[in-house]
Design a protein around this motif. Structure first.
Motif, PDB file in Angstrom:
ATOM      1  N   UNK A  68      10.768  -7.844  14.928  1.00 52.87           N
ATOM      2  CA  UNK A  68       9.919  -7.645  13.755  1.00 52.87           C
ATOM      3  C   UNK A  68       8.749  -8.629  13.772  1.00 52.87           C
ATOM      4  N   UNK A  69       7.658  -8.217  13.174  1.00 51.22           N
ATOM      5  CA  UNK A  69       6.494  -9.088  12.983  1.00 51.22           C
ATOM      6  C   UNK A  69       6.311  -9.250  11.484  1.00 51.22           C
ATOM      7  N   UNK A  70       6.250 -10.495  11.035  1.00 51.57           N
ATOM      8  CA  UNK A  70       6.132 -10.768   9.602  1.00 51.57           C
ATOM      9  C   UNK A  70       4.796 -11.434   9.295  1.00 51.57           C
ATOM     10  N   UNK A  71       4.165 -10.960   8.213  1.00 52.77           N
ATOM     11  CA  UNK A  71       2.899 -11.546   7.756  1.00 52.77           C
ATOM     12  C   UNK A  71       2.974 -11.754   6.259  1.00 52.77           C
ATOM     13  N   UNK A  72       2.323 -12.805   5.796  1.00 49.91           N
ATOM     14  CA  UNK A  72       2.278 -13.093   4.367  1.00 49.91           C
ATOM     15  C   UNK A  72       0.852 -13.061   3.855  1.00 49.91           C
ATOM     16  N   UNK A  73       0.676 -12.531   2.661  1.00 51.43           N
ATOM     17  CA  UNK A  73      -0.642 -12.432   2.044  1.00 51.43           C
ATOM     18  C   UNK A  73      -0.571 -13.004   0.639  1.00 51.43           C
ATOM     19  N   UNK A  74      -1.360 -14.029   0.386  1.00 47.83           N
ATOM     20  CA  UNK A  74      -1.401 -14.650  -0.940  1.00 47.83           C
ATOM     21  C   UNK A  74      -1.937 -13.663  -1.967  1.00 47.83           C
ATOM     22  N   UNK A  75      -1.428 -13.742  -3.173  1.00 49.36           N
ATOM     23  CA  UNK A  75      -1.874 -12.872  -4.253  1.00 49.36           C
ATOM     24  C   UNK A  75      -3.319 -13.157  -4.671  1.00 49.36           C
ATOM     25  N   UNK A  76      -3.883 -14.249  -4.189  1.00 50.24           N
ATOM     26  CA  UNK A  76      -5.275 -14.560  -4.512  1.00 50.24           C
ATOM     27  C   UNK A  76      -6.255 -13.700  -3.709  1.00 50.24           C
ATOM     28  N   UNK A  78      -7.961 -10.170  -2.471  1.00 49.23           N
ATOM     29  CA  UNK A  78      -8.244  -8.933  -3.203  1.00 49.23           C
ATOM     30  C   UNK A  78      -7.279  -7.833  -2.754  1.00 49.23           C
ATOM     31  N   UNK A  79      -7.081  -6.877  -3.637  1.00 48.84           N
ATOM     32  CA  UNK A  79      -6.221  -5.749  -3.305  1.00 48.84           C
ATOM     33  C   UNK A  79      -6.747  -5.033  -2.065  1.00 48.84           C
ATOM     34  N   UNK A  80      -8.061  -4.892  -1.957  1.00 51.01           N
ATOM     35  CA  UNK A  80      -8.647  -4.210  -0.799  1.00 51.01           C
ATOM     36  C   UNK A  80      -8.400  -4.974   0.490  1.00 51.01           C
ATOM     37  N   UNK A  81      -8.549  -6.289   0.466  1.00 53.82           N
ATOM     38  CA  UNK A  81      -8.299  -7.092   1.672  1.00 53.82           C
ATOM     39  C   UNK A  81      -6.850  -6.960   2.122  1.00 53.82           C
ATOM     40  N   UNK A  82      -5.928  -7.021   1.170  1.00 54.42           N
ATOM     41  CA  UNK A  82      -4.510  -6.889   1.513  1.00 54.42           C
ATOM     42  C   UNK A  82      -4.238  -5.483   2.043  1.00 54.42           C
ATOM     43  N   UNK A  83      -4.779  -4.483   1.376  1.00 55.10           N
ATOM     44  CA  UNK A  83      -4.558  -3.111   1.809  1.00 55.10           C
ATOM     45  C   UNK A  83      -5.081  -2.890   3.214  1.00 55.10           C
ATOM     46  N   UNK A  84      -6.277  -3.373   3.503  1.00 60.64           N
ATOM     47  CA  UNK A  84      -6.847  -3.214   4.843  1.00 60.64           C
ATOM     48  C   UNK A  84      -5.971  -3.887   5.887  1.00 60.64           C
ATOM     49  N   UNK A  85      -5.505  -5.083   5.593  1.00 60.78           N
ATOM     50  CA  UNK A  85      -4.681  -5.825   6.548  1.00 60.78           C
ATOM     51  C   UNK A  85      -3.336  -5.138   6.763  1.00 60.78           C
ATOM     52  N   UNK A  86      -2.709  -4.698   5.691  1.00 61.22           N
ATOM     53  CA  UNK A  86      -1.391  -4.049   5.806  1.00 61.22           C
ATOM     54  C   UNK A  86      -1.518  -2.737   6.565  1.00 61.22           C
ATOM     55  N   UNK A  87      -2.484  -1.914   6.221  1.00 56.17           N
ATOM     56  CA  UNK A  87      -2.620  -0.607   6.843  1.00 56.17           C
ATOM     57  C   UNK A  87      -3.134  -0.676   8.270  1.00 56.17           C
ATOM     58  N   UNK A  88      -3.712  -1.818   8.645  1.00 51.25           N
ATOM     59  CA  UNK A  88      -4.147  -2.010  10.026  1.00 51.25           C
ATOM     60  C   UNK A  88      -2.930  -2.079  10.953  1.00 51.25           C
ATOM     61  N   UNK A  89      -1.776  -2.390  10.376  1.00 56.03           N
ATOM     62  CA  UNK A  89      -0.537  -2.436  11.135  1.00 56.03           C
ATOM     63  C   UNK A  89      -0.357  -3.726  11.899  1.00 56.03           C
ATOM     64  N   UNK A  90       0.687  -3.739  12.694  1.00 55.10           N
ATOM     65  CA  UNK A  90       0.992  -4.973  13.434  1.00 55.10           C
ATOM     66  C   UNK A  90      -0.041  -5.216  14.489  1.00 55.10           C
TER      67      UNK A  90
END
Length: 90
Positions: A68-76, A78-90
């Motif tokens: 598994x590959x684990x990544x953490x994203x601070x709640x600070x 933006x929703x768009x930045x997190x969404x882009x990073x998550x959907x970009x995949x591993x």
């Protein structure tokens, strides 16, 4: 319920809006562990954990050794930045 603009930090989203956003991304909430969501795409699947300090994404069996590959994203972020990073995949 409408979501704040996509450049709004995730910490400015009430929990129901975060859950709505994850549902719109195609996520499915675990019935027993309510802070855990599952998200599948064509080439990867992930578990997303709503933790106290950050959103954790664990891409299942994503590296070349099948780990598994684990990544953490601070709640600070933006929703768009997190969404882009998550959907970009591993």
């Amino acid at each position: 319920m409408s979501l704040p603009t996509s450049n709004t930090p995730l910490y400015n989203h009430p929990l129901p809006q975060i859950e709505q956003w994850l549902t719109e991304l195609g996520g499915e909430q675990d019935k027993e562990e309510l802070h855990c969501w599952r998200l599948s795409h064509d080439s990867w699947s992930a578990e997303i954990y709503l933790e106290t300090e950050q959103l954790i994404v664990c891409y299942l069996k994503a590296d070349s050794d099948g780990n598994d590959i684990q990544r953490g994203f601070k709640y600070s972020l933006s929703r768009q930045d997190i969404q882009d990073a998550v959907l970009d995949g591993p």
